[in-house]
Design a protein around this motif. Structure first.
Motif, PDB file in Angstrom:
ATOM      1  N   ALA A   1       0.833  -1.209   0.000  1.00 30.49           N
ATOM      2  CA  ALA A   1       0.000   0.000   0.000  1.00 30.49           C
ATOM      3  C   ALA A   1       0.865   1.255   0.000  1.00 30.49           C
ATOM      4  O   ALA A   1       0.594   2.213  -0.742  1.00 30.49           O
ATOM      5  N   ARG A   2       1.914   1.262   0.795  1.00 34.50           N
ATOM      6  CA  ARG A   2       2.821   2.420   0.844  1.00 34.50           C
ATOM      7  C   ARG A   2       3.458   2.666  -0.520  1.00 34.50           C
ATOM      8  O   ARG A   2       3.512   3.790  -1.012  1.00 34.50           O
ATOM      9  N   ARG A   3       3.893   1.598  -1.177  1.00 35.20           N
ATOM     10  CA  ARG A   3       4.525   1.734  -2.498  1.00 35.20           C
ATOM     11  C   ARG A   3       3.536   2.260  -3.540  1.00 35.20           C
ATOM     12  O   ARG A   3       3.891   3.086  -4.370  1.00 35.20           O
ATOM     13  N   VAL A   4       2.320   1.779  -3.482  1.00 35.25           N
ATOM     14  CA  VAL A   4       1.298   2.259  -4.426  1.00 35.25           C
ATOM     15  C   VAL A   4       1.023   3.746  -4.185  1.00 35.25           C
ATOM     16  O   VAL A   4       0.976   4.542  -5.130  1.00 35.25           O
ATOM     17  N   MET A   5       0.867   4.141  -2.919  1.00 29.13           N
ATOM     18  CA  MET A   5       0.596   5.551  -2.599  1.00 29.13           C
ATOM     19  C   MET A   5       1.757   6.447  -3.033  1.00 29.13           C
ATOM     20  O   MET A   5       1.545   7.534  -3.568  1.00 29.13           O
ATOM     21  N   GLU A   6       2.988   5.993  -2.820  1.00 30.50           N
ATOM     22  CA  GLU A   6       4.154   6.775  -3.247  1.00 30.50           C
ATOM     23  C   GLU A   6       4.199   6.918  -4.764  1.00 30.50           C
ATOM     24  O   GLU A   6       4.524   7.988  -5.285  1.00 30.50           O
ATOM     25  N   ALA A   7       3.882   5.846  -5.488  1.00 31.66           N
ATOM     26  CA  ALA A   7       3.891   5.892  -6.951  1.00 31.66           C
ATOM     27  C   ALA A   7       2.850   6.880  -7.467  1.00 31.66           C
ATOM     28  O   ALA A   7       3.114   7.654  -8.393  1.00 31.66           O
TER      29      ALA A   7
ATOM     30  N   ALA B   1      -1.253   1.029 -11.577  1.00 33.85           N
ATOM     31  CA  ALA B   1      -1.379  -0.273 -12.237  1.00 33.85           C
ATOM     32  C   ALA B   1      -0.046  -1.016 -12.255  1.00 33.85           C
ATOM     33  O   ALA B   1       0.018  -2.207 -11.941  1.00 33.85           O
ATOM     34  N   ALA B   2       1.031  -0.317 -12.598  1.00 37.36           N
ATOM     35  CA  ALA B   2       2.348  -0.958 -12.671  1.00 37.36           C
ATOM     36  C   ALA B   2       2.816  -1.419 -11.292  1.00 37.36           C
ATOM     37  O   ALA B   2       3.393  -2.514 -11.153  1.00 37.36           O
ATOM     38  N   THR B   3       2.566  -0.618 -10.281  1.00 36.29           N
ATOM     39  CA  THR B   3       2.995  -0.979  -8.932  1.00 36.29           C
ATOM     40  C   THR B   3       2.195  -2.174  -8.425  1.00 36.29           C
ATOM     41  O   THR B   3       2.769  -3.112  -7.855  1.00 36.29           O
ATOM     42  N   LEU B   4       0.882  -2.165  -8.644  1.00 40.07           N
ATOM     43  CA  LEU B   4       0.072  -3.318  -8.243  1.00 40.07           C
ATOM     44  C   LEU B   4       0.526  -4.573  -8.975  1.00 40.07           C
ATOM     45  O   LEU B   4       0.630  -5.648  -8.378  1.00 40.07           O
TER      46      LEU B   4
ATOM     47  N   GLU C   1       4.009  -5.639  -7.476  1.00 39.75           N
ATOM     48  CA  GLU C   1       3.957  -6.011  -6.061  1.00 39.75           C
ATOM     49  C   GLU C   1       3.114  -7.256  -5.797  1.00 39.75           C
ATOM     50  O   GLU C   1       3.382  -7.995  -4.858  1.00 39.75           O
ATOM     51  N   LEU C   2       2.085  -7.471  -6.610  1.00 34.59           N
ATOM     52  CA  LEU C   2       1.199  -8.618  -6.399  1.00 34.59           C
ATOM     53  C   LEU C   2       1.513  -9.786  -7.326  1.00 34.59           C
ATOM     54  O   LEU C   2       0.901 -10.845  -7.230  1.00 34.59           O
ATOM     55  N   GLY C   3       2.457  -9.574  -8.249  1.00 39.16           N
ATOM     56  CA  GLY C   3       2.843 -10.644  -9.153  1.00 39.16           C
ATOM     57  C   GLY C   3       1.831 -10.924 -10.242  1.00 39.16           C
ATOM     58  O   GLY C   3       1.721 -12.055 -10.713  1.00 39.16           O
ATOM     59  N   ALA C   4       1.118  -9.901 -10.682  1.00 39.77           N
ATOM     60  CA  ALA C   4       0.157 -10.089 -11.775  1.00 39.77           C
ATOM     61  C   ALA C   4       0.925 -10.167 -13.093  1.00 39.77           C
ATOM     62  O   ALA C   4       1.942  -9.510 -13.276  1.00 39.77           O
ATOM     63  N   ARG C   5       0.440 -10.954 -14.004  1.00 37.63           N
ATOM     64  CA  ARG C   5       1.099 -11.066 -15.302  1.00 37.63           C
ATOM     65  C   ARG C   5       0.866  -9.842 -16.158  1.00 37.63           C
ATOM     66  O   ARG C   5       1.701  -9.477 -16.972  1.00 37.63           O
ATOM     67  N   GLU C   6      -0.296  -9.209 -15.982  1.00 35.00           N
ATOM     68  CA  GLU C   6      -0.600  -8.066 -16.837  1.00 35.00           C
ATOM     69  C   GLU C   6      -1.540  -7.094 -16.143  1.00 35.00           C
ATOM     70  O   GLU C   6      -2.290  -7.464 -15.250  1.00 35.00           O
ATOM     71  N   THR C   7      -1.455  -5.851 -16.582  1.00 34.30           N
ATOM     72  CA  THR C   7      -2.412  -4.823 -16.193  1.00 34.30           C
ATOM     73  C   THR C   7      -2.700  -3.993 -17.430  1.00 34.30           C
ATOM     74  O   THR C   7      -1.856  -3.864 -18.317  1.00 34.30           O
ATOM     75  N   THR C   8      -3.877  -3.441 -17.459  1.00 34.38           N
ATOM     76  CA  THR C   8      -4.269  -2.564 -18.555  1.00 34.38           C
ATOM     77  C   THR C   8      -5.059  -1.413 -17.962  1.00 34.38           C
ATOM     78  O   THR C   8      -5.865  -1.611 -17.057  1.00 34.38           O
TER      79      THR C   8
ATOM     80  N   ALA D   1       0.806   2.982 -21.824  1.00 33.57           N
ATOM     81  CA  ALA D   1       1.731   3.417 -20.774  1.00 33.57           C
ATOM     82  C   ALA D   1       3.002   3.967 -21.403  1.00 33.57           C
ATOM     83  O   ALA D   1       3.478   3.474 -22.420  1.00 33.57           O
ATOM     84  N   GLY D   2       3.514   5.025 -20.797  1.00 29.95           N
ATOM     85  CA  GLY D   2       4.763   5.606 -21.259  1.00 29.95           C
ATOM     86  C   GLY D   2       4.623   6.572 -22.415  1.00 29.95           C
ATOM     87  O   GLY D   2       5.563   7.257 -22.770  1.00 29.95           O
ATOM     88  N   ASP D   3       3.463   6.633 -23.021  1.00 28.74           N
ATOM     89  CA  ASP D   3       3.239   7.541 -24.146  1.00 28.74           C
ATOM     90  C   ASP D   3       2.024   8.392 -23.788  1.00 28.74           C
ATOM     91  O   ASP D   3       0.919   8.164 -24.254  1.00 28.74           O
ATOM     92  N   LEU D   4       2.261   9.386 -22.926  1.00 27.39           N
ATOM     93  CA  LEU D   4       1.211  10.191 -22.340  1.00 27.39           C
ATOM     94  C   LEU D   4       0.224  10.700 -23.387  1.00 27.39           C
ATOM     95  O   LEU D   4       0.605  11.319 -24.363  1.00 27.39           O
ATOM     96  N   GLY D   5      -1.021  10.404 -23.172  1.00 26.36           N
ATOM     97  CA  GLY D   5      -2.070  10.863 -24.066  1.00 26.36           C
ATOM     98  C   GLY D   5      -2.312   9.940 -25.238  1.00 26.36           C
ATOM     99  O   GLY D   5      -3.268  10.128 -25.977  1.00 26.36           O
ATOM    100  N   ALA D   6      -1.454   8.944 -25.441  1.00 22.41           N
ATOM    101  CA  ALA D   6      -1.642   8.030 -26.564  1.00 22.41           C
ATOM    102  C   ALA D   6      -2.673   6.979 -26.191  1.00 22.41           C
ATOM    103  O   ALA D   6      -2.669   6.450 -25.081  1.00 22.41           O
ATOM    104  N   ALA D   7      -3.540   6.724 -27.107  1.00 24.15           N
ATOM    105  CA  ALA D   7      -4.582   5.734 -26.876  1.00 24.15           C
ATOM    106  C   ALA D   7      -4.358   4.552 -27.795  1.00 24.15           C
ATOM    107  O   ALA D   7      -3.904   4.699 -28.929  1.00 24.15           O
ATOM    108  N   GLY D   8      -4.661   3.406 -27.282  1.00 23.14           N
ATOM    109  CA  GLY D   8      -4.566   2.187 -28.071  1.00 23.14           C
ATOM    110  C   GLY D   8      -5.894   1.902 -28.740  1.00 23.14           C
ATOM    111  O   GLY D   8      -6.570   2.801 -29.235  1.00 23.14           O
TER     112      GLY D   8
END
Length: 188
Positions: A17-23, A38-41, A44-51, A70-77
């Motif tokens: 929780a602390r790491r997520v709040m800091e991120a 999303a990346a921190t969860l 930290e939780l070992g998920a294979r993917e987040t979107t 992610a990483g391309d601010l404002g870019a939509a998939g």
């Protein structure tokens, strides 16, 4: 043969929780905060993917979403449609709550001004937690994201610097009064 999933104790959950709040707090805006959470969860939780998805429209029985890159601010998939009565993603928007059980998958709807503006989709996790603990972590994450939504305009006003509002539809989907000039985002 796969072993049993590792188990998170209370101290480990507080650390996550602390790491997520800091991120989230270190993010320069709402969309980066969504991706940071999303990346921190995921890590930290070992998920294979987040979107991370932007909600374009909810017109029952369908929600129209666009994946944020992610990483391309404002870019939509890819823009896609999700039935509100199927999958954790659709159910979370229909019911306005976190959806998912056990090891997942999970969907975390993010609200702003009484509307759902985004959803974090978290795949199955490898780390188990006591009943209700993951949901509490997700609720805390959503609370922090909601605070970052409200804090962003105040920080921008205080700094005098305009910022892109990436959750406002742009291009052909945007109303004429909000169509951006130049870079493809509405200036606040």
């Amino acid at each position: 043969m796969a072993g049993a999933p590792a188990h998170l104790d209370e101290a480990a959950l507080r650390d996550v929780a602390r790491r997520v709040m800091e991120a989230i707090a270190a993010s320069p805006g709402f969309e980066p905060a969504l991706h940071a959470a999303a990346a921190t969860l995921r890590s930290e939780l070992g998920a294979r993917e987040t979107t991370v998805h932007r909600v374009l429209e909810i017109a029952p029985p369908i929600a129209t979403l666009v994946t944020l890159v992610a990483g391309d601010l404002g870019a939509a998939g890819v823009e896609h449609r999700v039935r509100l009565d199927r999958s954790p993603l659709g159910e979370s928007l229909r019911d306005g709550r976190i959806v998912g059980r056990g090891l997942g998958p999970f969907a975390l709807p993010v609200g702003q001004g009484g509307a759902w503006v985004a959803v974090i989709e978290l795949g199955e996790v490898v780390l188990q937690a006591p009943p209700g603990a993951l949901e509490a972590l997700f609720e805390l994450t959503l609370s922090q994201l909601t605070q970052s939504v409200h804090a962003a305009p105040a920080a921008q006003a205080a700094s005098g610097v305009g910022a892109c509002d990436f959750l406002t539809p742009t291009g052909d989907r945007a109303p004429p009064a909000t169509r951006p000039e130049g870079v493809g985002c509405r200036r606040q």
